[in-house]
Design an enzyme around this catalytic site. Structure first.
Site, PDB file in Angstrom:
ATOM      1  N   TYR A 117     -37.884 -34.266  65.219  1.00  0.00           N
ATOM      2  CA  TYR A 117     -37.406 -35.386  64.737  1.00  0.00           C
ATOM      3  C   TYR A 117     -36.600 -36.069  66.110  1.00  0.00           C
ATOM      4  O   TYR A 117     -36.653 -37.339  65.505  1.00  0.00           O
ATOM      5  CB  TYR A 117     -36.262 -35.234  63.795  1.00  0.00           C
ATOM      6  CG  TYR A 117     -36.737 -34.728  62.617  1.00  0.00           C
ATOM      7  CD1 TYR A 117     -37.272 -35.894  61.154  1.00  0.00           C
ATOM      8  CD2 TYR A 117     -37.349 -33.431  62.038  1.00  0.00           C
ATOM      9  CE1 TYR A 117     -37.618 -35.168  59.756  1.00  0.00           C
ATOM     10  CE2 TYR A 117     -38.240 -32.685  61.041  1.00  0.00           C
ATOM     11  CZ  TYR A 117     -38.014 -33.936  59.718  1.00  0.00           C
ATOM     12  OH  TYR A 117     -39.329 -33.456  59.225  1.00  0.00           O
ATOM     13  N   ASN A 140     -40.713 -42.535  53.662  1.00  0.00           N
ATOM     14  CA  ASN A 140     -42.056 -43.294  54.223  1.00  0.00           C
ATOM     15  C   ASN A 140     -42.757 -43.735  52.789  1.00  0.00           C
ATOM     16  O   ASN A 140     -43.317 -43.093  51.754  1.00  0.00           O
ATOM     17  CB  ASN A 140     -42.614 -42.716  54.647  1.00  0.00           C
ATOM     18  CG  ASN A 140     -44.011 -42.621  55.784  1.00  0.00           C
ATOM     19  OD1 ASN A 140     -44.416 -44.386  55.074  1.00  0.00           O
ATOM     20  ND2 ASN A 140     -44.493 -41.874  56.071  1.00  0.00           N
ATOM     21  N   CYS A 148     -45.983 -38.798  58.066  1.00  0.00           N
ATOM     22  CA  CYS A 148     -44.350 -38.397  58.750  1.00  0.00           C
ATOM     23  C   CYS A 148     -44.626 -37.206  58.341  1.00  0.00           C
ATOM     24  O   CYS A 148     -44.050 -36.543  58.851  1.00  0.00           O
ATOM     25  CB  CYS A 148     -43.847 -39.098  57.638  1.00  0.00           C
ATOM     26  SG  CYS A 148     -44.775 -38.336  56.162  1.00  0.00           S
ATOM     27  N   HIS A 149     -45.923 -36.779  58.140  1.00  0.00           N
ATOM     28  CA  HIS A 149     -45.981 -34.615  58.218  1.00  0.00           C
ATOM     29  C   HIS A 149     -46.345 -34.652  59.737  1.00  0.00           C
ATOM     30  O   HIS A 149     -46.286 -33.234  59.295  1.00  0.00           O
ATOM     31  CB  HIS A 149     -48.086 -35.338  57.266  1.00  0.00           C
ATOM     32  CG  HIS A 149     -48.914 -35.264  58.047  1.00  0.00           C
ATOM     33  ND1 HIS A 149     -49.176 -36.584  57.604  1.00  0.00           N
ATOM     34  CD2 HIS A 149     -49.834 -35.055  58.341  1.00  0.00           C
ATOM     35  CE1 HIS A 149     -50.312 -36.713  58.702  1.00  0.00           C
ATOM     36  NE2 HIS A 149     -51.145 -36.009  59.334  1.00  0.00           N
ATOM     37  N   GLU A 175     -55.699 -31.220  60.570  1.00  0.00           N
ATOM     38  CA  GLU A 175     -55.137 -32.029  61.740  1.00  0.00           C
ATOM     39  C   GLU A 175     -55.525 -31.124  63.014  1.00  0.00           C
ATOM     40  O   GLU A 175     -55.252 -31.314  63.917  1.00  0.00           O
ATOM     41  CB  GLU A 175     -54.092 -33.033  61.939  1.00  0.00           C
ATOM     42  CG  GLU A 175     -54.672 -34.219  61.041  1.00  0.00           C
ATOM     43  CD  GLU A 175     -53.368 -35.125  61.100  1.00  0.00           C
ATOM     44  OE1 GLU A 175     -52.823 -35.007  62.263  1.00  0.00           O
ATOM     45  OE2 GLU A 175     -52.973 -35.851  60.328  1.00  0.00           O
TER      46      GLU A 175
END
Length: 183
Positions: A117, A140, A148-149, A175
């Site tokens: 962040y 978002n 945003c993950h 991912e």
């Protein structure tokens, strides 16, 4: 329909993290909503109607429309064949600092990586604004596509997530950032 109303089309797509509501305008994908069961879908469609001044229309299966490519890319992402979304996005549900942070996130944090962040706050010229970045992530309107993950705490914690922490874990595992669960 008033003269300033904008056409919005929506559809629900099944995914590994549950049903997603996708909505698009003529400018591009405008909204992705997690856990789109009937109640969530109804709230999201009402919110879009209020924002855009017209009742959103359900997408017609088999007809080319503004959701055809977003649906294809979302499915390809969850199938593991897409690492970067190349969709026109309608940013009208975000503004100011939040939009600035979300655009930086979309452009600068690729598939399979994470950012803190505070690091993201620094990238937009606001070092020390980590909490404001957290608020931007919570606002978002385009989760998954605007990833945003991929924003995590500097100490390695997952941080918060509008779709729930289990959903965030699943996306990061997809991912390759986190190990896949054993069961």
């Amino acid at each position: 329909m008033d003269s300033n109303a904008q056409f919005v089309e929506w559809a629900v797509v099944e995914s590994d993290i549950g049903p997603l509501l996708l909505a698009a305008t003529g400018q591009g994908l405008v909204n992705v909503v997690f856990h789109a069961d009937e109640a969530v879908r109804e709230r999201a469609v009402r919110a879009l109607a209020a924002r855009f001044g017209a009742e959103p229309a359900p997408a017609v299966p088999g007809r080319a429309g503004p959701l055809e490519e977003p649906i294809r890319q979302i499915k390809a992402y969850f199938d593991g064949g897409l690492r970067e979304f190349t969709l026109p996005l309608d940013w009208s549900l975000s503004s100011g600092f939040n939009r600035q942070v979300l655009r930086e996130l979309a452009a600068g944090v690729p598939y399979g990586t994470v950012v803190g962040y505070g690091d993201l706050a620094g990238r937009v010229g606001q070092p020390g604004a980590a909490q404001a970045v957290g608020a931007a992530m919570g606002s978002n309107p385009l989760p998954v596509v605007v990833p945003c993950h991929r924003v995590v705490e500097s100490d390695g914690g997952l941080g918060g997530f509008g779709g729930g922490l289990e959903t965030k874990r699943q996306l990061l595992a997809l991912e390759g950032v986190l190990p896949q669960p054993l069961f």
